[in-house]
Write a protein that holds these residues in place. Structure first.
Motif, PDB file in Angstrom:
ATOM      1  N   ALA A   1      -1.266   0.553   7.793  1.00 49.15           N
ATOM      2  CA  ALA A   1      -1.572  -0.060   6.337  1.00 49.15           C
ATOM      3  C   ALA A   1      -2.502  -1.162   6.597  1.00 49.15           C
ATOM      4  O   ALA A   1      -3.581  -1.544   5.844  1.00 49.15           O
ATOM      5  N   GLU A   2      -2.049  -1.942   7.601  1.00 48.26           N
ATOM      6  CA  GLU A   2      -2.812  -3.148   7.776  1.00 48.26           C
ATOM      7  C   GLU A   2      -4.191  -2.999   8.255  1.00 48.26           C
ATOM      8  O   GLU A   2      -5.022  -4.082   8.070  1.00 48.26           O
ATOM      9  N   VAL A   9       0.869  -1.258   0.041  1.00 51.23           N
ATOM     10  CA  VAL A   9      -0.076  -0.076  -0.159  1.00 51.23           C
ATOM     11  C   VAL A   9       0.830   1.361   0.135  1.00 51.23           C
ATOM     12  O   VAL A   9       1.695   1.413   0.714  1.00 51.23           O
ATOM     13  N   ARG A  10       0.521   1.984  -0.916  1.00 47.11           N
ATOM     14  CA  ARG A  10       1.479   3.460  -1.089  1.00 47.11           C
ATOM     15  C   ARG A  10       0.799   4.436  -0.092  1.00 47.11           C
ATOM     16  O   ARG A  10      -0.274   4.335   0.371  1.00 47.11           O
ATOM     17  N   GLN A  11       1.809   5.453   0.486  1.00 47.22           N
ATOM     18  CA  GLN A  11       1.283   6.382   1.357  1.00 47.22           C
ATOM     19  C   GLN A  11       0.862   5.924   2.683  1.00 47.22           C
ATOM     20  O   GLN A  11      -0.092   6.740   3.489  1.00 47.22           O
ATOM     21  N   ALA A  12       1.143   4.895   3.027  1.00 50.80           N
ATOM     22  CA  ALA A  12       0.701   4.235   4.298  1.00 50.80           C
ATOM     23  C   ALA A  12       1.692   3.474   5.061  1.00 50.80           C
ATOM     24  O   ALA A  12       2.006   2.413   4.358  1.00 50.80           O
ATOM     25  N   ASP A  13       2.401   3.743   6.372  1.00 48.33           N
ATOM     26  CA  ASP A  13       3.169   2.846   6.820  1.00 48.33           C
ATOM     27  C   ASP A  13       2.374   1.780   7.811  1.00 48.33           C
ATOM     28  O   ASP A  13       1.185   1.830   8.100  1.00 48.33           O
ATOM     29  N   GLN A  14       3.193   0.591   8.170  1.00 46.48           N
ATOM     30  CA  GLN A  14       2.803  -0.142   8.866  1.00 46.48           C
ATOM     31  C   GLN A  14       2.034   0.265  10.388  1.00 46.48           C
ATOM     32  O   GLN A  14       2.800   1.181  11.024  1.00 46.48           O
ATOM     33  N   GLY A  15       1.270  -0.297  11.205  1.00 45.21           N
ATOM     34  CA  GLY A  15       0.875   0.152  12.367  1.00 45.21           C
ATOM     35  C   GLY A  15       1.997  -0.242  13.391  1.00 45.21           C
ATOM     36  O   GLY A  15       2.766  -1.359  13.055  1.00 45.21           O
ATOM     37  N   CYS A  16       1.725   0.046  14.522  1.00 41.47           N
ATOM     38  CA  CYS A  16       2.812  -0.387  15.615  1.00 41.47           C
ATOM     39  C   CYS A  16       2.094  -0.749  16.882  1.00 41.47           C
ATOM     40  O   CYS A  16       0.692  -0.489  16.883  1.00 41.47           O
ATOM     41  N   TYR A  64     -11.233  -3.199  12.300  1.00 37.64           N
ATOM     42  CA  TYR A  64     -10.675  -2.139  11.597  1.00 37.64           C
ATOM     43  C   TYR A  64     -11.596  -1.532  10.576  1.00 37.64           C
ATOM     44  O   TYR A  64     -12.179  -2.318   9.825  1.00 37.64           O
ATOM     45  N   PRO A  65     -12.286  -0.419  10.955  1.00 36.27           N
ATOM     46  CA  PRO A  65     -13.436   0.429   9.848  1.00 36.27           C
ATOM     47  C   PRO A  65     -12.808   0.287   8.402  1.00 36.27           C
ATOM     48  O   PRO A  65     -13.965   0.100   7.543  1.00 36.27           O
ATOM     49  N   GLY A  66     -11.812   0.418   8.122  1.00 32.53           N
ATOM     50  CA  GLY A  66     -11.300   0.555   6.848  1.00 32.53           C
ATOM     51  C   GLY A  66     -10.888  -1.139   6.064  1.00 32.53           C
ATOM     52  O   GLY A  66     -10.589  -0.951   4.903  1.00 32.53           O
ATOM     53  N   ALA A  67     -11.382  -1.835   6.801  1.00 32.23           N
ATOM     54  CA  ALA A  67     -11.140  -3.287   6.316  1.00 32.23           C
ATOM     55  C   ALA A  67     -12.319  -4.249   6.606  1.00 32.23           C
ATOM     56  O   ALA A  67     -12.299  -5.037   5.660  1.00 32.23           O
ATOM     57  N   ALA A  68     -12.964  -4.054   7.542  1.00 33.24           N
ATOM     58  CA  ALA A  68     -14.049  -5.050   8.188  1.00 33.24           C
ATOM     59  C   ALA A  68     -14.944  -5.459   7.078  1.00 33.24           C
ATOM     60  O   ALA A  68     -15.343  -6.821   6.805  1.00 33.24           O
ATOM     61  N   VAL A 115      -9.896  -8.290  20.696  1.00 33.98           N
ATOM     62  CA  VAL A 115     -10.947  -7.589  20.322  1.00 33.98           C
ATOM     63  C   VAL A 115     -12.322  -7.992  19.983  1.00 33.98           C
ATOM     64  O   VAL A 115     -12.956  -6.981  19.360  1.00 33.98           O
ATOM     65  N   ALA A 116     -12.510  -9.114  20.229  1.00 34.05           N
ATOM     66  CA  ALA A 116     -13.568  -9.694  19.615  1.00 34.05           C
ATOM     67  C   ALA A 116     -14.899  -9.054  19.928  1.00 34.05           C
ATOM     68  O   ALA A 116     -15.837  -8.916  19.406  1.00 34.05           O
TER      69      ALA A 116
END
Length: 315
Positions: free
Chosen positions: A111-112, A85-92, A140-144, A167-168
């Motif tokens: 990004a994940e 994915v461009r312009q997004a780093d991995q979370g921590c 994740y709202p961006g993936a769910a 997080v269930a």
């Protein structure tokens, strides 16, 4: 050969060894620090070391955190199902490890946490492949939404294992329900199972997990794990070790179980293997400390759960 596709992307773990968790407004006494790939990475490494081909179908970003993760994926021969994915780093994730090996997390997605329907359309899974999904991705709202719809539409020849994760309780019902309906297997600890089936007594959680699917694994921590299948249950005791870091043990169990059931077709044998792999993973510091298959198989052939596992690590 069957492949394992991991939908839940890796993160970068910032691991602090602390004397104790700090009270609000106070500072922890830190005795050590390390940085390593974690999150969805741990189960992938476990499956890879158990002999299975592994593909990351979740999102890998670009940036300093993502670079560290990408290097670790390459080192373990884990391939990518699609471009970063461009312009997004991995979370921590900040991981606080207490002296007894217990761990606590503070995470921020990157990004994940972003997966679209178009992203998933580029993932080519085939007959006999396995898919692993953690509840983290469904939170994740961006993936769910995209992931839930994609999982529900997978052909029956693809085996899906769902790990509810801590997080269930945060997963929307409309997102969770299609995944639970499609999942061939669920691997959960008791707290996660209780979230999925609120109000059920502990003795009935295993049956609820397995109902309507090929089977389920109820992970019991220091008491081992129970395999529930075809309305029968078998509990395999945990193996005795001197644990120093439990971070990633559950992921090691899940990745090992998938790899061994894929390779042998025997869920109970896979559970025995996973119990040993998870136990050994706690004897070293770090999130991705799954042992290789030769070490696990050696212990499997020569030990019983009440005998301490004393082996060198060959990761």
């Amino acid at each position: 050969m069957a492949r394992l596709f991991q939908i839940t992307g890796p993160v970068l773990d910032l691991v602090y060894k602390v004397m104790a968790l700090p009270a609000s407004g106070e500072e922890a006494v830190v005795t050590g620090f390390s940085m390593a790939a974690g999150g969805g990475f741990n189960a992938m490494v476990a499956a890879r070391r158990a002999g299975m081909e592994v593909v990351l179908a979740g999102s890998l970003g670009t940036g300093p955190f993502a670079t560290v993760v990408a290097q670790e994926l390459a080192r373990h021969d884990i391939t990518l199902a699609r471009a970063p994915v461009r312009q997004a780093d991995q979370g921590c994730c900040v991981v606080l490890i207490e002296p007894d090996g217990e761990r606590s997390f503070i995470a921020s997605p990157g990004a994940e946490g972003r997966i679209s329907a178009a992203d998933l359309a580029a993932v080519s899974v085939g007959q006999g492949d396995w898919l692993l999904l953690s509840g983290y991705t469904l939170a994740y709202p961006g993936a769910a939404g995209a992931v839930s719809d994609w999982i529900a539409a997978l052909p029956s020849g693809v085996s899906v294992l769902f790990d509810p994760s801590p997080v269930a309780a945060q997963i929307p019902v409309a997102v969770l329900a299609p995944v639970l309906k499609r999942a061939d297997w669920i691997s959960a600890n008791q707290a996660e199972a209780a979230v999925l089936f609120p109000g059920l007594p502990p003795a009935r959680l295993g049956d609820a997990l397995a109902a309507g699917r090929q089977g389920a694994v109820l992970r019991l921590g220091a008491r081992g794990a129970t395999l529930i299948r075809n309305e029968r249950s078998v509990t395999v005791p945990a193996y005795a070790v001197a644990a120093v870091d439990t971070n990633g043990a559950g992921d090691t169990h899940i990745g090992s179980f998938i790899a061994r059931i894929s390779l042998t077709g025997d869920p109970l044998a896979a559970l025995h293997y996973a119990n040993i792999a998870a136990a050994l993973s706690t004897t070293l510091e770090g999130p991705a400390t799954a042992p290789n298959s030769a070490e696990v198989l050696e212990h499997l052939n020569h030990t019983n759960p009440r005998e301490p596992l004393n082996g060198s690590f060959h990761g």
